[in-house]
Scaffold this motif. Sequence first.
Motif, PDB file in Angstrom:
ATOM      1  N   LEU A  50      36.474 -12.803  -6.534  1.00 25.37           N
ATOM      2  CA  LEU A  50      35.075 -12.733  -6.944  1.00 25.37           C
ATOM      3  C   LEU A  50      34.739 -11.408  -7.608  1.00 25.37           C
ATOM      4  O   LEU A  50      34.000 -11.368  -8.596  1.00 25.37           O
ATOM      5  N   ASN A  51      35.276 -10.331  -7.074  1.00 27.85           N
ATOM      6  CA  ASN A  51      35.019  -9.020  -7.681  1.00 27.85           C
ATOM      7  C   ASN A  51      35.607  -8.923  -9.080  1.00 27.85           C
ATOM      8  O   ASN A  51      34.991  -8.339  -9.977  1.00 27.85           O
ATOM      9  N   VAL A  52      36.778  -9.495  -9.291  1.00 27.16           N
ATOM     10  CA  VAL A  52      37.389  -9.488 -10.621  1.00 27.16           C
ATOM     11  C   VAL A  52      36.507 -10.266 -11.600  1.00 27.16           C
ATOM     12  O   VAL A  52      36.222  -9.804 -12.710  1.00 27.16           O
ATOM     13  N   ILE A  53      36.055 -11.441 -11.172  1.00 24.78           N
ATOM     14  CA  ILE A  53      35.203 -12.264 -12.031  1.00 24.78           C
ATOM     15  C   ILE A  53      33.876 -11.555 -12.313  1.00 24.78           C
ATOM     16  O   ILE A  53      33.400 -11.520 -13.450  1.00 24.78           O
ATOM     17  N   ALA A  54      33.277 -10.958 -11.278  1.00 22.27           N
ATOM     18  CA  ALA A  54      31.992 -10.258 -11.453  1.00 22.27           C
ATOM     19  C   ALA A  54      32.156  -9.057 -12.382  1.00 22.27           C
ATOM     20  O   ALA A  54      31.304  -8.822 -13.255  1.00 22.27           O
ATOM     21  N   ASP A  55      33.237  -8.301 -12.225  1.00 27.14           N
ATOM     22  CA  ASP A  55      33.474  -7.144 -13.088  1.00 27.14           C
ATOM     23  C   ASP A  55      33.674  -7.573 -14.538  1.00 27.14           C
ATOM     24  O   ASP A  55      33.173  -6.927 -15.464  1.00 27.14           O
TER      25      ASP A  55
END
Length: 168
Positions: A50-55
């Motif tokens: 999720l953090n990769v997608i959000a970034d």
Amino acid sequence: QEIQRLRDDGDPTTSVSIVTLNAGGNDLRGALALWACLSELFGETCLTGLNVIADELRGNLESIIDRLLDGPGEAPTVYLMNLYSLSDERLESFQRVLDLVTAMLNEAIVDAGDRAGATVVDVSSIFRDRAEELTNVTTADIHPNDVGHRELADALLRAVGNQQPPEG
């Protein structure tokens, strides 16, 4: 490119004063990584994905907004719509995942808007607990229906300054 062309064409009737941006699930590369969240919602694989997608979303939006605001002539006002919340009893097994994903991505959208100078339009709260009314979820399609699109348009009009959406 089209906005830049219209900005540079010297014709005042083609000036672009407002641009709206919105992201949806189809825009999120790597969304399949979210399947890890089904088995372990707050697990490392889920949160890392999720953090990769959000970034990536944050960076892409900032880049797009910067390009829209950069250049000669008067820059348009950019309105950035967050992701709408999808809540429906038919999605019970996915609901916690959807809530987490929506919250994380909306945080990235607000960050991108703040950093790049766009106005964020909150549509998430409008759709909360109204999925059946505002989307095609009953036919396995989470996209807004005509009523949902009207709600999105009304939210944008309120953000632009038209406190009373047009009738009809």
